[in-house]
Design an enzyme around this catalytic site. Structure first.
Site, PDB file in Angstrom:
ATOM      1  CD  GLN A   1       7.582  -7.532   4.110  1.00 16.63           C
ATOM      2  OE1 GLN A   1       6.877  -8.400   3.588  1.00 16.63           O
ATOM      3  NE2 GLN A   1       8.099  -6.533   3.424  1.00 16.63           N
TER       4      GLN A   1
ATOM      5  CG  LEU B   1       9.382   7.490  -7.296  1.00 16.40           C
ATOM      6  CD1 LEU B   1       8.104   7.451  -8.137  1.00 16.40           C
ATOM      7  CD2 LEU B   1       9.562   8.866  -6.665  1.00 16.40           C
ATOM      8  CB  SER B   2      10.874   4.446  -1.167  1.00 21.08           C
ATOM      9  OG  SER B   2      10.622   3.709   0.017  1.00 21.08           O
TER      10      SER B   2
ATOM     11  N   GLY C   1       9.232  -4.412  -8.543  1.00 19.35           N
ATOM     12  CA  GLY C   1      10.169  -3.343  -8.874  1.00 19.35           C
ATOM     13  C   GLY C   1      11.608  -3.765  -8.642  1.00 19.35           C
ATOM     14  CD  GLU C   2      14.835  -4.145 -13.084  1.00 19.91           C
ATOM     15  OE1 GLU C   2      15.511  -3.099 -13.269  1.00 19.91           O
ATOM     16  OE2 GLU C   2      14.681  -5.009 -13.973  1.00 19.91           O
TER      17      GLU C   2
ATOM     18  CG  LEU D   1      -0.763   1.686  -3.900  1.00 18.59           C
ATOM     19  CD1 LEU D   1      -1.838   1.249  -4.873  1.00 18.59           C
ATOM     20  CD2 LEU D   1       0.295   0.602  -3.747  1.00 18.59           C
TER      21      LEU D   1
ATOM     22  CG  HIS E   1       3.511   0.914  -5.334  1.00 16.19           C
ATOM     23  ND1 HIS E   1       3.733   1.970  -4.477  1.00 16.19           N
ATOM     24  CD2 HIS E   1       4.056  -0.172  -4.732  1.00 16.19           C
ATOM     25  CE1 HIS E   1       4.377   1.538  -3.401  1.00 16.19           C
ATOM     26  NE2 HIS E   1       4.587   0.243  -3.535  1.00 16.19           N
TER      27      HIS E   1
ATOM     28  N   GLY F   1       0.800  -1.214   0.000  1.00 15.51           N
ATOM     29  CA  GLY F   1       0.000   0.000   0.000  1.00 15.51           C
ATOM     30  C   GLY F   1       0.835   1.268   0.000  1.00 15.51           C
TER      31      GLY F   1
END
Length: 294
Positions: free
Chosen positions: A61, A186-187, A149-150, A33, A37, A31
């Site tokens: 995690q 982006l994060s 995502g990489e 986003l 995303h 989420g």
């Protein structure tokens, strides 16, 4: 867009689509986003008839001192964005649906070696949590394709290895890191940065790029490059966690058989942990050390 909160209801809907010959692409998220995303959803649409997105902040995690309780949750905005992108199904389970008997007694999946270093060393148990939730979501959704995502390069490597080792019939697609204009990956965690920290944060990508350029020009003293990069990050106000030049396939030190190099980095800025990476392809027709930046 239809929303489901139980595995049984979602699987029933997907099975109906499959019986009509539709293919399924899956994008698992936690989420909050952002554009990164949404690019995953866009890629998923290119590879399948039906796109399923999940939103689940996975407690398994997160470590004891990590930001689970403060992790940003923006469900209303997330739903609007997914609807606008054309996702057909949203899986929104509660923790009790995923871990009905609690996390301690739940079966867990561990991917050895690839999980051991880098983020795995800094966040013990993190990749076990990732592998476990992704495997469970894969079993619920049973997609033909899954998109990641990489930016989370090690996570993507762990998932690919798990899928291969467990013979899961799923095509894993990696999508290039989405970045702000100044290069910052982006994060969801970027929202934790204050104004001053946000101006410093792009240094991580800049130092990665400088290191990649040095290697591409033939500089192969990797330990010196790593040390120099850490010093540069620390001088800029970031607290380096790791900065490692390694084989992109094994995430181990580079050897003469390495075909692709990845430079992995993580650093803290205040309380916010940032990760990023860049890659280089080895030119097989040239001598070792002649690398082309990717």
């Amino acid at each position: 867009m239809k929303t489901y909160s139980t595995a049984a209801s979602l699987r029933a809907a997907i099975n109906t689509e499959k019986r009509s010959g539709k293919t399924i692409a899956f994008v698992p998220t936690m989420g909050n986003l952002h554009e990164g995303h949404l690019r995953l959803v866009q890629h998923a649409k290119q590879h399948a008839d039906i796109v399923v997105v999940s939103i689940f902040v996975n407690p398994l995690q997160f470590g004891a001192n990590e930001d689970l309780s403060n992790y940003p949750r923006t469900l209303a905005a997330d739903k609007e964005k997914l609807f606008a992108e054309g996702a057909q199904y949203l899986f929104l389970p509660h923790a009790s649906e995923i871990y009905p008997e609690g996390m301690d007694s739940h079966t867990k999946i561990s991917v050895p070696e690839l999980s051991d270093n880098h983020c795995g060393a800094s966040r013990p148990g993190h990749f076990t949590g990732v592998a476990t939730i992704v495997a469970k979501l894969f079993n619920i959704v049973q997609p033909d394709t899954a998109v990641f995502g990489e930016k989370d390069f090690q996570q993507l490597s762990v998932i690919r290895k798990m899928v291969s080792d467990l013979c899961m019939p799923i095509n894993i697609i990696g999508v290039a890191t989405a970045r702000a204009q100044d290069g910052l990956a982006l994060s969801s965690r970027n929202g934790y940065l204050n104004t001053e920290q946000r101006s410093i944060a792009p240094t991580l990508h800049r130092v990665l790029q400088e290191t990649r350029e040095a290697i591409a020009c033939g500089y192969d003293s990797y330990s010196n490059l790593e040390q120099h990069a850490k010093i540069s990050l620390n001088k800029a106000g970031l607290k380096s966690d790791y900065f490692t030049i390694c084989d992109a396939r094994t995430l181990r030190p580079i050897t003469g058989d390495t075909e692709e190099v990845v430079i992995l980095a993580a650093a803290k800025l205040g309380t916010t942990r940032l990760i990023d990476n860049v890659t280089l392809n080895v030119n097989p027709s040239a001598d070792w050390g002649m690398l082309a930046a990717n």
